[in-house]
Design an enzyme around this catalytic site. Structure first.
Site, PDB file in Angstrom:
ATOM      1  N   CYS A  13      72.767 -18.101 -24.987  1.00  0.00           N
ATOM      2  CA  CYS A  13      72.514 -16.944 -25.861  1.00  0.00           C
ATOM      3  C   CYS A  13      72.344 -15.671 -25.029  1.00  0.00           C
ATOM      4  O   CYS A  13      73.279 -15.231 -24.390  1.00  0.00           O
ATOM      5  CB  CYS A  13      71.326 -17.218 -26.775  1.00  0.00           C
ATOM      6  SG  CYS A  13      71.201 -16.030 -28.127  1.00  0.00           S
TER       7      CYS A  13
ATOM      8  N   GLU B  95      70.161 -26.575 -27.858  1.00  0.00           N
ATOM      9  CA  GLU B  95      68.860 -27.228 -28.065  1.00  0.00           C
ATOM     10  C   GLU B  95      68.405 -27.168 -29.515  1.00  0.00           C
ATOM     11  O   GLU B  95      67.412 -27.783 -29.872  1.00  0.00           O
ATOM     12  CB  GLU B  95      67.819 -26.599 -27.131  1.00  0.00           C
ATOM     13  CG  GLU B  95      67.278 -25.228 -27.550  1.00  0.00           C
ATOM     14  CD  GLU B  95      68.186 -24.049 -27.204  1.00  0.00           C
ATOM     15  OE1 GLU B  95      69.368 -24.265 -26.876  1.00  0.00           O
ATOM     16  OE2 GLU B  95      67.699 -22.895 -27.270  1.00  0.00           O
TER      17      GLU B  95
ATOM     18  N   HIS C  47      72.863 -22.082 -29.495  1.00  0.00           N
ATOM     19  CA  HIS C  47      71.723 -22.808 -28.940  1.00  0.00           C
ATOM     20  C   HIS C  47      71.945 -24.316 -29.033  1.00  0.00           C
ATOM     21  O   HIS C  47      71.696 -24.896 -30.089  1.00  0.00           O
ATOM     22  CB  HIS C  47      70.442 -22.417 -29.688  1.00  0.00           C
ATOM     23  CG  HIS C  47      70.029 -21.009 -29.444  1.00  0.00           C
ATOM     24  ND1 HIS C  47      69.155 -20.660 -28.441  1.00  0.00           N
ATOM     25  CD2 HIS C  47      70.401 -19.849 -30.029  1.00  0.00           C
ATOM     26  CE1 HIS C  47      68.999 -19.345 -28.429  1.00  0.00           C
ATOM     27  NE2 HIS C  47      69.748 -18.833 -29.387  1.00  0.00           N
TER      28      HIS C  47
END
Lengths: 214, 266
Positions: free
Chosen positions: A83, A186, A184
């Protein structure tokens, strides 16, 4: 085989819980590095980040992380920007008109013709060329985005994937061991964990290669 | 193309998930982290926690719930309820949340939205708006429909027009609006599509529809007719009346872009 050691850079800009937990979940030994000493014994660096470019650069400077990071990337050691972390590896950002790290040629600009801003949510990531990071991930899979800016690389050759929100923008870049994701992983459920697992695998392969040389 | 999101909402009180009708008659629905993990596996695009007690002394419990959830549910996490300052927001983000939603605190202190957006970015700032239809004179035209903002879990009308507040909240710094119809909340009578349309047509940030989901068709209507970017529901998921998959299938069948459930590694 020992676990791959990865440092997540802490420069005060991100929720580090999710990325450290996700990397641990795919088998990495994760540490958080807020100063250059934290990079001493690791095999890869992850530059996370949500927020604005200018204060992030100030924080990286203040913590003495810019030069170690530059040396790391110059040596083509594994580095993953996520990001804001992806945007920072380019030359400059229109967000706050900030000079950024400049590891890759290009400028971060606001998303063009976006129907909603910020671009928040799950969007499909479409491959421009195959990359081992996406091994086992179906082309067009959805990943989670939270941003209003994206980089425009000068070298089209580093573009791995694009995503469309209004107009298409670059969502994945790779140049050697320097990798960048606008989304992202994650926060992207199974597809994101697979991608992080692939990253850990690439780091392990890179470490094995360099230790053979050494 | 950006997928329309399906979001299970977990109302949390004293570390447990609870659900009531119109914020009263609460029943215990389970452990928040466990439920969140289950929803993430079942295809939830995001999880929203609302601490409905919102008492300062319960803050530690909420942060612990967020921490436990972030270690097992790798999807975005939004936390609301009782966050009143930049520092409190920082604590919630550090525990593993991606966004914080403000409701009563934003109405009382609108500049809080601006301060938090400056510090963490607009993308992390959600303004939650609880709206109730204002009484209308008999025979009034539809265009005169108005909604009033209510706070403190729906108990306090504050004399603010919900549509105006929505636009102002975005100007102040909200990157997303979570719009709950208090007339519909917990009633399973469908979302207030007119309310959603009135707000989504006037702002450029994503609007999350909330309050009233009874089945998959309501999700379709909220997006197609209400202009919502995301749809939130609680009880129909907690009680397994419908699965997230069945909702997404209905949305996909209606031609709406969704992230397919079970989109895993190929």
């Amino acid at each position: 085989m020992s676990r791959v050691k990865i440092a997540v850079l802490d420069y005060g800009a991100a929720n580090l819980v999710s990325i450290t937990q996700a990397l641990s979940a795919v088998g990495a030994e994760v540490s958080v590095a807020a100063s250059p000493s934290g990079l001493a014994a690791v095999e890869a660096i992850v530059v996370p980040g949500v927020g604005a470019a200018a204060p992030a650069m100030d924080q990286l400077q203040e913590r003495g992380l810019v030069e170690p990071l530059r040396d790391w990337v110059r040596a083509d050691r594994p580095c993953l920007g996520i990001c804001l972390g992806l945007q920072l590896i380019f030359d400059a950002s229109d967000e706050g008109d900030a000079a950024t790290l400049g590891f890759l040629a290009g400028r971060t600009v606001g998303l063009q013709d976006a129907p909603t801003l910020p671009h928040i949510g799950w969007n499909s990531v479409n491959a421009v060329r195959p990359h081992p990071l996406f091994e086992g991930v179906a082309d067009g899979s959805y990943f989670y985005f939270v941003h209003s800016f994206a980089p425009i690389p000068e070298d089209e050759g580093i573009v791995v994937a694009r995503t469309t929100h209004g107009r298409p923008f670059v969502s994945v870049v790779a140049k050697g061991s320097l990798l960048g994701l606008q989304f992202h992983p994650e926060k992207s459920a199974a597809a994101g964990l697979r991608l992080l697992s692939n990253f850990v695998g690439l780091v392990a392969a890179s470490s094995a290669g360099s230790s053979e040389v050494a | 193309m950006l997928a329309r999101r399906v979001i299970p909402c977990l109302d949390v009180a004293n570390g447990r998930v609870v659900k009531g009708t119109r914020f009263v008659d609460l029943t215990d629905e389970g452990d928040p982290a466990e439920l969140a993990g289950r929803y993430a596996r079942e295809g939830a695009d995001e999880i929203v926690f609302v601490d409905i007690t919102a008492a300062p002394e319960g803050r530690g419990t909420t942060l612990e719930v967020v921490r436990r959830t972030a270690s097992r549910a790798f999807v975005p996490l939004t936390v609301g309820g009782g966050v009143r300052s930049v520092d409190e927001m920082r604590d919630v983000l550090r525990a593993g949340a991606d966004k914080v939603s403000f409701n009563t605190a934003a109405v009382a202190e609108p500049r809080l939205l601006t301060a938090c957006a400056r510090r963490f970015g607009r993308q992390a700032v959600v303004c939650a708006i609880d709206a109730r239809r204002s009484p209308q004179p008999a025979g009034a035209a539809l265009e005169t429909t108005a909604w009033e903002v209510v706070t403190h879990g729906g108990r306090t009308p504050v004399g603010l027009d919900a549509i105006e507040w929505a636009q102002r909240a975005v100007e102040l710094g909200a990157g997303e609006l979570l719009v709950t119809s208090m007339d519909r909340d917990g009633t399973r009578s469908g979302f207030d599509t007119e309310l959603l349309r009135a707000i989504s047509s006037r702002v450029r940030v994503p609007v999350i529809a909330s309050g009233g989901a009874s089945g998959p068709e309501d999700f379709v209507v909220a997006v197609r007719d209400g202009g919502a970017d995301a749809v939130l529901a609680a009880s129909i998921f907690h009680r397994r009346v419908y699965s997230i998959d069945s909702v997404k299938q209905a949305m996909a069948a209606a031609g709406l872009p969704v992230r397919p459930v079970g989109q895993a590694a190929a």
